[in-house]
Enzyme design. Structure first.
Site, mmCIF file in Angstrom:
data_model
loop_
_atom_site.group_PDB
_atom_site.id
_atom_site.type_symbol
_atom_site.label_atom_id
_atom_site.label_comp_id
_atom_site.label_asym_id
_atom_site.label_seq_id
_atom_site.Cartn_x
_atom_site.Cartn_y
_atom_site.Cartn_z
ATOM 1 N N CYS A 1 0.055 -6.706 -1.522
ATOM 2 C CA CYS A 1 -1.260 -7.090 -2.064
ATOM 3 C C CYS A 1 -2.357 -6.323 -1.355
ATOM 4 O O CYS A 1 -3.045 -5.495 -1.940
ATOM 5 C CB CYS A 1 -1.523 -8.578 -1.855
ATOM 6 S SG CYS A 1 -0.298 -9.655 -2.518
HETATM 7 N N1 SAJ Z 1 -3.051 -8.230 8.984
HETATM 8 C C1 SAJ Z 1 -3.702 -7.733 10.095
HETATM 9 N N2 SAJ Z 1 -4.723 -8.451 10.627
HETATM 10 C C2 SAJ Z 1 -5.128 -9.647 10.083
HETATM 11 C C3 SAJ Z 1 -4.444 -10.132 8.942
HETATM 12 C C4 SAJ Z 1 -3.410 -9.414 8.413
HETATM 13 O O1 SAJ Z 1 -3.363 -6.662 10.604
HETATM 14 O O2 SAJ Z 1 -6.047 -10.258 10.605
HETATM 15 C C5 SAJ Z 1 -1.977 -7.458 8.386
HETATM 16 C C6 SAJ Z 1 -0.656 -8.178 8.376
HETATM 17 O O3 SAJ Z 1 0.066 -7.930 9.551
HETATM 18 C C7 SAJ Z 1 0.033 -7.571 7.165
HETATM 19 C C8 SAJ Z 1 -1.115 -7.251 6.225
HETATM 20 O O4 SAJ Z 1 -2.299 -7.225 7.033
HETATM 21 O O5 SAJ Z 1 0.707 -6.380 7.507
HETATM 22 C C9 SAJ Z 1 -1.297 -8.261 5.115
HETATM 23 O O6 SAJ Z 1 -1.290 -9.513 5.725
HETATM 24 P P1 SAJ Z 1 -1.804 -10.850 4.958
HETATM 25 O O7 SAJ Z 1 -1.921 -11.928 5.964
HETATM 26 O O8 SAJ Z 1 -2.994 -10.537 4.144
HETATM 27 O O9 SAJ Z 1 -0.561 -11.250 4.084
HETATM 28 P P2 SAJ Z 1 -0.220 -10.940 2.594
HETATM 29 O O10 SAJ Z 1 -0.119 -9.497 2.298
HETATM 30 O O11 SAJ Z 1 0.961 -11.778 2.308
HETATM 31 O O12 SAJ Z 1 -1.504 -11.466 1.799
HETATM 32 C C10 SAJ Z 1 -1.419 -12.614 1.034
HETATM 33 C C11 SAJ Z 1 -2.555 -12.521 0.071
HETATM 34 N N3 SAJ Z 1 -2.386 -13.546 -0.925
HETATM 35 C C12 SAJ Z 1 -2.607 -13.223 -2.217
HETATM 36 O O13 SAJ Z 1 -2.921 -12.110 -2.568
HETATM 37 C C13 SAJ Z 1 -2.434 -14.305 -3.183
HETATM 38 C C14 SAJ Z 1 -3.861 -12.733 0.787
HETATM 39 O O14 SAJ Z 1 -4.938 -12.853 -0.169
HETATM 40 C C15 SAJ Z 1 -3.821 -13.971 1.621
HETATM 41 O O15 SAJ Z 1 -5.083 -14.147 2.265
HETATM 42 C C16 SAJ Z 1 -2.723 -13.811 2.647
HETATM 43 O O16 SAJ Z 1 -1.494 -13.744 1.901
HETATM 44 C C17 SAJ Z 1 -2.659 -14.985 3.615
HETATM 45 O O17 SAJ Z 1 -3.727 -15.557 3.903
HETATM 46 O O18 SAJ Z 1 -1.562 -15.259 4.100
#
Ligand code: SAJ
Length: 439
Positions: A276
């Site tokens: 995403c």
């Molecule tokens: N990441 C960072 N720093 C952060 C947060 C994330 O480096 O502060 C990295 C993570 O390690 C990962 C990537 O970014 O590699 C994405 O992480 P994510 O927490 O955004 O997880 P996702 O990709 O599963 O995102 C989903 C998304 N959900 C939908 O699109 C419906 C996102 O909008 C959500 O906010 C996220 O899950 C969530 O909150 O868990």
């Protein structure tokens, strides 16, 4: 109100409306289950025969949906699965939940939406409601899906059938916000389309948020995930700046996070993984480019995030150098390969880039991930080492790329000679410890 809409609304309220979900993945299967639980007769359609076979046997392949629930719904005759699109001829309601990845060129790959729409158009009949859920650039529903459906069927949206966009907000593994209670934005091609789609979704989902058009709904989703990607890019740049300033970025972020309002904590990392966050914003910047506008925040954040794996490897090289070792020929263990903790998803994982770059610099690379036994990427393949702590003791350097919860961090701290910690996995336990280098 047209007779078509009146009849449709009656079928909806009497639960006689039959529903199909195109694409039975981590979005489609939970959506199908929620509507089947709400009393709808739901047919999941997916070209992958293994998925169809599993579902019809009452087995689930999605962590968020237990097999027991699938089995009960199939047994109750509420959930069916088909590898072909023929059942669409009998359907009133169709949700399209197909992937929207990027091509190798970095451009949007709309092939899944296109093929689903072309199949659907063959069976489109008066009174149908179609909702596209796949994340895509603003305008896709109107310019691509509507155009195809009307041109192939000769029917008119808002009159003969109804078409809307409603972004999926599934976060696999999350238990507090699930498909049934996640607020669901819905916008139609016409007001009538939006009203009918909202009426349908409101029969099973707790909170439906109607907006004035499909474009608003498409753009809202992109704002959500662009917000996240840009802010992660910001804290990654803060990490680069703090390293030059000799300041602990993690302490800086924790201090800033004490502000009770007007701040939202994000943390630096080895890069941006998942299907995403690194991808959705590029759908937006691609669309804007076609309108002669450069989405500078997206491009800059994407550049910073994409460069983080290279930055991590440079920190490994520097740390080894401090110990009189060249990266070339050193044994480096990568701890954690999934794109985020406690999941088995490798998509776009920065670990793939970190390992590839370490290999490029001729390090002897191994990895461990309790959720991912085997990794192959860009022509190389590795198996997860059996004993992480033993491998850590034998390595010249350990790079923590994904901080899975169940790792034994005190033992890792004890066994490893040198640790590059990209996730602040050791927290205060590593304070002042010269063998831990933090991002
Ligand atoms: N990441 C960072 N720093 C952060 C947060 C994330 O480096 O502060 C990295 C993570 O390690 C990962 C990537 O970014 O590699 C994405 O992480 P994510 O927490 O955004 O997880 P996702 O990709 O599963 O995102 C989903 C998304 N959900 C939908 O699109 C419906 C996102 O909008 C959500 O906010 C996220 O899950 C969530 O909150 O868990």
């Amino acid at each position: 109100m047209t007779a078509i809409r009146t009849e449709l609304e009656r079928k909806l309220s009497e639960r006689r409306a039959r529903m199909a979900v195109l694409g039975m993945g981590y979005v489609g299967l939970p959506l199908a289950a929620v509507f089947a639980e709400a009393g709808f007769d739901v047919t999941g359609i997916d070209p992958d025969p293994r998925k169809i076979e599993a579902l019809n046997k009452g087995e689930s392949y999605i962590g968020d949906i237990p097999s027991s629930q699938v089995a009960a719904l199939v047994k109750a005759g509420k959930l069916h699965a088909s590898a072909t699109f023929e059942p669409l001829a009998e359907m009133d309601l169709v949700s399209i939940c197909v992937p929207t990845p990027l091509r190798k060129t970095g451009d949007p790959d709309l092939s899944y939406i296109l093929s689903a729409t072309e199949q659907l158009a063959k069976y489109l009949h008066a009174g149908m409601v179609i909702v596209l859920e796949s994340t895509t650039y603003p305008g896709t529903t109107r310019e691509l899906v509507l155009e195809k459906l009307e041109s192939i069927s000769g029917l008119k949206a808002g009159q003969d059938f109804f078409l809307a966009f409603s972004p999926e907000r599934v976060d696999p593994g999350r238990e507090d916000w699930t498909t049934v209670n996640m607020p669901k934005v819905i916008g139609g091609i016409t007001p009538a389309c939006g009203e009918v789609a909202a009426l349908w979704y409101g029969q099973a989902l707790k909170t439906v948020i109607p907006v004035s058009s499909a474009e608003v709904a498409e753009m809202a989703k992109l704002l959500e995930n662009t917000f996240r990607m840009v802010n992660i890019g910001l804290v990654n740049e803060m990490a680069l700046m703090c390293q030059r300033l000799g300041v602990d970025v993690w302490e800086v972020i924790d201090a800033a996070a004490t502000k009770p309002f007007g701040f939202m904590k994000f943390t630096p990392g080895p890069g941006l993984g998942g299907h995403c966050i690194p991808i959705d914003p590029l759908y937006l910047s691609w669309k804007l480019k076609s309108l002669n506008y450069t989405a500078r925040f997206i491009e800059l954040a994407s550049e910073i995030n994409t460069n983080m794996p290279r930055y991590v490897v440079s920190r490994v090289q520097e740390a080894l150098n401090e110990h009189g070792k060249a990266l070339n020929g050193s044994k480096v263990l990568v701890v954690g390969a999934a794109y985020k903790p406690d999941i088995d998803d490798l998509r776009e994982s920065p670990a793939l880039d970190v390992i590839g770059l370490l290999k490029e610099k001729k390090a002897t690379v191994s990895y461990h991930d309790p959720f991912i036994p085997h990794v192959e990427h860009d022509g190389w393949a590795l198996e997860s080492v059996a004993d992480m702590l033993k491998a850590a003791a034998e390595a010249d350097a350990v790079v923590v790329v994904t901080n899975h919860t169940d790792y034994d961090y005190p033992a890792l701290l004890k066994n490893a000679k040198l640790i590059i910690d990209t996730r602040n996995a050791f927290g205060a336990t590593a304070k002042g410890n010269p063998k831990v280098i933090k991002l």
